[in-house]
Design a protein around this motif. Structure first.
Motif, PDB file in Angstrom:
ATOM      1  N   THR A  14       1.839   0.030  -1.630  1.00  0.00           N
ATOM      2  CA  THR A  14       1.429  -1.326  -1.247  1.00  0.00           C
ATOM      3  C   THR A  14       0.024  -1.394  -0.666  1.00  0.00           C
ATOM      4  OG1 THR A  14       2.382  -1.100   0.962  1.00  0.00           O
ATOM      5  CG2 THR A  14       3.823  -1.974  -0.771  1.00  0.00           C
ATOM      6  N   VAL A  15      -0.634  -0.246  -0.546  1.00  0.00           N
ATOM      7  CA  VAL A  15      -1.966  -0.259   0.067  1.00  0.00           C
ATOM      8  C   VAL A  15      -2.966  -1.045  -0.776  1.00  0.00           C
ATOM      9  CG1 VAL A  15      -2.772   1.929  -0.895  1.00  0.00           C
ATOM     10  CG2 VAL A  15      -3.675   1.140   1.271  1.00  0.00           C
ATOM     11  N   ALA A  16      -2.845  -0.982  -2.102  1.00  0.00           N
ATOM     12  CA  ALA A  16      -3.774  -1.710  -2.968  1.00  0.00           C
ATOM     13  C   ALA A  16      -3.657  -3.214  -2.763  1.00  0.00           C
ATOM     14  CB  ALA A  16      -3.526  -1.347  -4.430  1.00  0.00           C
ATOM     15  N   ALA A  17      -2.436  -3.712  -2.655  1.00  0.00           N
ATOM     16  CA  ALA A  17      -2.243  -5.150  -2.438  1.00  0.00           C
ATOM     17  C   ALA A  17      -2.752  -5.570  -1.067  1.00  0.00           C
ATOM     18  CB  ALA A  17      -0.759  -5.492  -2.580  1.00  0.00           C
ATOM     19  N   GLN A  18      -2.569  -4.719  -0.068  1.00  0.00           N
ATOM     20  CA  GLN A  18      -3.046  -5.036   1.279  1.00  0.00           C
ATOM     21  C   GLN A  18      -4.579  -5.094   1.307  1.00  0.00           C
ATOM     22  OE1 GLN A  18      -1.333  -5.692   4.115  1.00  0.00           O
ATOM     23  NE2 GLN A  18       0.654  -5.543   3.124  1.00  0.00           N
ATOM     24  N   LEU A  19      -5.216  -4.167   0.611  1.00  0.00           N
ATOM     25  CA  LEU A  19      -6.681  -4.120   0.617  1.00  0.00           C
ATOM     26  C   LEU A  19      -7.308  -5.220  -0.230  1.00  0.00           C
ATOM     27  CD1 LEU A  19      -7.203  -0.271   0.402  1.00  0.00           C
ATOM     28  CD2 LEU A  19      -7.731  -1.737   2.350  1.00  0.00           C
ATOM     29  N   GLN A  20      -6.589  -5.715  -1.246  1.00  0.00           N
ATOM     30  CA  GLN A  20      -7.138  -6.769  -2.102  1.00  0.00           C
ATOM     31  C   GLN A  20      -7.411  -8.053  -1.327  1.00  0.00           C
ATOM     32  OE1 GLN A  20      -8.403  -7.024  -5.108  1.00  0.00           O
ATOM     33  NE2 GLN A  20      -8.152  -4.816  -5.323  1.00  0.00           N
ATOM     34  N   ALA A  21      -6.747  -8.240  -0.203  1.00  0.00           N
ATOM     35  CA  ALA A  21      -6.996  -9.438   0.607  1.00  0.00           C
ATOM     36  C   ALA A  21      -8.431  -9.469   1.119  1.00  0.00           C
ATOM     37  CB  ALA A  21      -6.020  -9.475   1.781  1.00  0.00           C
ATOM     38  N   PHE A  22      -9.076  -8.307   1.211  1.00  0.00           N
ATOM     39  CA  PHE A  22     -10.444  -8.247   1.719  1.00  0.00           C
ATOM     40  C   PHE A  22     -11.488  -8.378   0.617  1.00  0.00           C
ATOM     41  CE2 PHE A  22      -7.854  -5.823   4.726  1.00  0.00           C
ATOM     42  CZ  PHE A  22      -8.142  -6.514   5.893  1.00  0.00           C
ATOM     43  N   SER A  23     -11.070  -8.331  -0.638  1.00  0.00           N
ATOM     44  CA  SER A  23     -12.036  -8.369  -1.739  1.00  0.00           C
ATOM     45  C   SER A  23     -12.686  -9.733  -1.895  1.00  0.00           C
ATOM     46  CB  SER A  23     -11.372  -7.948  -3.048  1.00  0.00           C
ATOM     47  OG  SER A  23     -10.374  -8.883  -3.410  1.00  0.00           O
ATOM     48  N   THR A  24     -12.062 -10.787  -1.390  1.00  0.00           N
ATOM     49  CA  THR A  24     -12.633 -12.131  -1.527  1.00  0.00           C
ATOM     50  C   THR A  24     -13.612 -12.462  -0.401  1.00  0.00           C
ATOM     51  OG1 THR A  24     -10.760 -13.068  -0.325  1.00  0.00           O
ATOM     52  CG2 THR A  24     -10.587 -12.977  -2.733  1.00  0.00           C
ATOM     53  N   LEU A  25     -13.665 -11.634   0.615  1.00  0.00           N
ATOM     54  CA  LEU A  25     -14.575 -11.889   1.736  1.00  0.00           C
ATOM     55  C   LEU A  25     -16.008 -11.558   1.348  1.00  0.00           C
ATOM     56  CD1 LEU A  25     -12.551 -10.314   4.692  1.00  0.00           C
ATOM     57  CD2 LEU A  25     -12.830 -12.734   4.184  1.00  0.00           C
ATOM     58  N   PRO A  26     -16.999 -12.230   1.960  1.00  0.00           N
ATOM     59  CA  PRO A  26     -18.395 -11.831   1.737  1.00  0.00           C
ATOM     60  C   PRO A  26     -18.614 -10.398   2.229  1.00  0.00           C
ATOM     61  CG  PRO A  26     -18.271 -13.964   2.859  1.00  0.00           C
ATOM     62  CD  PRO A  26     -16.881 -13.417   2.809  1.00  0.00           C
ATOM     63  N   ALA A  27     -19.616  -9.747   1.680  1.00  0.00           N
ATOM     64  CA  ALA A  27     -19.857  -8.332   1.986  1.00  0.00           C
ATOM     65  C   ALA A  27     -20.085  -8.094   3.488  1.00  0.00           C
ATOM     66  CB  ALA A  27     -21.053  -7.824   1.198  1.00  0.00           C
ATOM     67  N   GLN A  28     -20.695  -9.054   4.195  1.00  0.00           N
ATOM     68  CA  GLN A  28     -20.966  -8.867   5.617  1.00  0.00           C
ATOM     69  C   GLN A  28     -19.691  -8.921   6.449  1.00  0.00           C
ATOM     70  OE1 GLN A  28     -22.280 -11.403   3.850  1.00  0.00           O
ATOM     71  NE2 GLN A  28     -24.453 -10.983   3.657  1.00  0.00           N
ATOM     72  N   GLN A  29     -18.655  -9.565   5.941  1.00  0.00           N
ATOM     73  CA  GLN A  29     -17.431  -9.737   6.710  1.00  0.00           C
ATOM     74  C   GLN A  29     -16.346  -8.735   6.333  1.00  0.00           C
ATOM     75  OE1 GLN A  29     -16.285 -13.800   6.134  1.00  0.00           O
ATOM     76  NE2 GLN A  29     -18.038 -14.606   7.249  1.00  0.00           N
ATOM     77  N   ARG A  30     -16.632  -7.853   5.378  1.00  0.00           N
ATOM     78  CA  ARG A  30     -15.630  -6.865   4.985  1.00  0.00           C
ATOM     79  C   ARG A  30     -15.593  -5.731   5.997  1.00  0.00           C
ATOM     80  NH1 ARG A  30     -16.998  -6.469  -1.432  1.00  0.00           N
ATOM     81  NH2 ARG A  30     -16.464  -8.627  -1.893  1.00  0.00           N
ATOM     82  N   PRO A  31     -14.407  -5.313   6.373  1.00  0.00           N
ATOM     83  CA  PRO A  31     -14.329  -4.205   7.341  1.00  0.00           C
ATOM     84  C   PRO A  31     -14.616  -2.869   6.663  1.00  0.00           C
ATOM     85  CG  PRO A  31     -12.136  -4.877   6.673  1.00  0.00           C
ATOM     86  CD  PRO A  31     -13.093  -5.839   6.032  1.00  0.00           C
ATOM     87  N   THR A  32     -14.989  -1.912   7.475  1.00  0.00           N
ATOM     88  CA  THR A  32     -15.126  -0.560   6.967  1.00  0.00           C
ATOM     89  C   THR A  32     -13.758   0.114   6.984  1.00  0.00           C
ATOM     90  OG1 THR A  32     -15.637   0.272   9.166  1.00  0.00           O
ATOM     91  CG2 THR A  32     -17.508  -0.314   7.763  1.00  0.00           C
ATOM     92  N   VAL A  33     -13.629   1.153   6.209  1.00  0.00           N
ATOM     93  CA  VAL A  33     -12.357   1.868   6.121  1.00  0.00           C
ATOM     94  C   VAL A  33     -12.583   3.304   6.572  1.00  0.00           C
ATOM     95  CG1 VAL A  33     -10.541   2.691   4.579  1.00  0.00           C
ATOM     96  CG2 VAL A  33     -11.542   0.439   4.222  1.00  0.00           C
ATOM     97  N   ARG A  34     -11.777   3.753   7.526  1.00  0.00           N
ATOM     98  CA  ARG A  34     -11.800   5.145   7.976  1.00  0.00           C
ATOM     99  C   ARG A  34     -10.519   5.785   7.462  1.00  0.00           C
ATOM    100  NH1 ARG A  34     -16.098   7.314   9.361  1.00  0.00           N
ATOM    101  NH2 ARG A  34     -14.915   8.811  10.525  1.00  0.00           N
ATOM    102  N   LEU A  35     -10.656   6.767   6.624  1.00  0.00           N
ATOM    103  CA  LEU A  35      -9.511   7.445   6.019  1.00  0.00           C
ATOM    104  C   LEU A  35      -9.406   8.834   6.625  1.00  0.00           C
ATOM    105  CD1 LEU A  35      -7.236   7.547   3.962  1.00  0.00           C
ATOM    106  CD2 LEU A  35      -8.926   8.172   2.228  1.00  0.00           C
ATOM    107  N   ARG A  36      -8.302   9.093   7.285  1.00  0.00           N
ATOM    108  CA  ARG A  36      -8.074  10.383   7.919  1.00  0.00           C
ATOM    109  C   ARG A  36      -6.979  11.106   7.145  1.00  0.00           C
ATOM    110  NH1 ARG A  36      -9.603  12.456  12.576  1.00  0.00           N
ATOM    111  NH2 ARG A  36     -10.454  10.480  13.256  1.00  0.00           N
ATOM    112  N   THR A  37      -7.231  12.362   6.832  1.00  0.00           N
ATOM    113  CA  THR A  37      -6.270  13.157   6.080  1.00  0.00           C
ATOM    114  C   THR A  37      -6.012  14.462   6.820  1.00  0.00           C
ATOM    115  OG1 THR A  37      -7.972  14.301   4.798  1.00  0.00           O
ATOM    116  CG2 THR A  37      -7.113  12.238   3.894  1.00  0.00           C
TER     117      THR A  37
END
Length: 126
Positions: free
Chosen positions: A72-95
């Motif tokens: 479900t991560v793809a669907a959750q992240l798609q909500a941010f694709s419609t935002l302008p580039a300045q308002q998109r959050p950064t993503v920190r991926l920890r493995t």
């Protein structure tokens, strides 16, 4: 009587230099100066908090500490694709060091498809 030939030569050279440079001094010199730009209020708007994703060896994904099914991560992240580039959050991926590469690739593709790849940072806990 002193020899005046070197003095006359020097004076002629000075006269030629003055005659050659005088017209250039009369013209205004056009210098392209940098112009100020106005960024607008959106440039100073606060950035949204980053999205903290963590993926462990058992393919358990956490979104800001809350468990989330990997599919479900793809669907959750798609909500941010419609935002302008300045308002998109950064993503920190920890493995972890033994994270499944296939699962990691799926998460990275989902982040990229949402347009958040430019702010992606990956940390590995070894």
């Amino acid at each position: 009587m002193p020899n005046l030939t070197p003095l006359v030569d020097v004076m002629l050279v000075v006269l030629v230099v003055v005659v050659a440079t005088f017209p250039m001094l009369q013209r205004p010199l056009a210098l392209p100066l940098p112009q100020g730009t106005w960024c607008g209020p959106e440039a100073y708007a606060p950035h949204p908090p980053p999205i903290e994703l963590s993926l462990d060896a058992a393919n358990h994904l956490r979104w800001n500490g809350v468990a989330l099914p990997l599919g479900t991560v793809a669907a959750q992240l798609q909500a941010f694709s419609t935002l302008p580039a300045q308002q998109r959050p950064t993503v920190r991926l920890r493995t972890t060091g033994d994270t499944d590469y296939q699962a990691l690739a799926e998460v990275m593709v989902a982040v990229d498809n949402a347009g958040l790849m430019s702010g992606l940072g990956i940390d590995s806990d070894d």
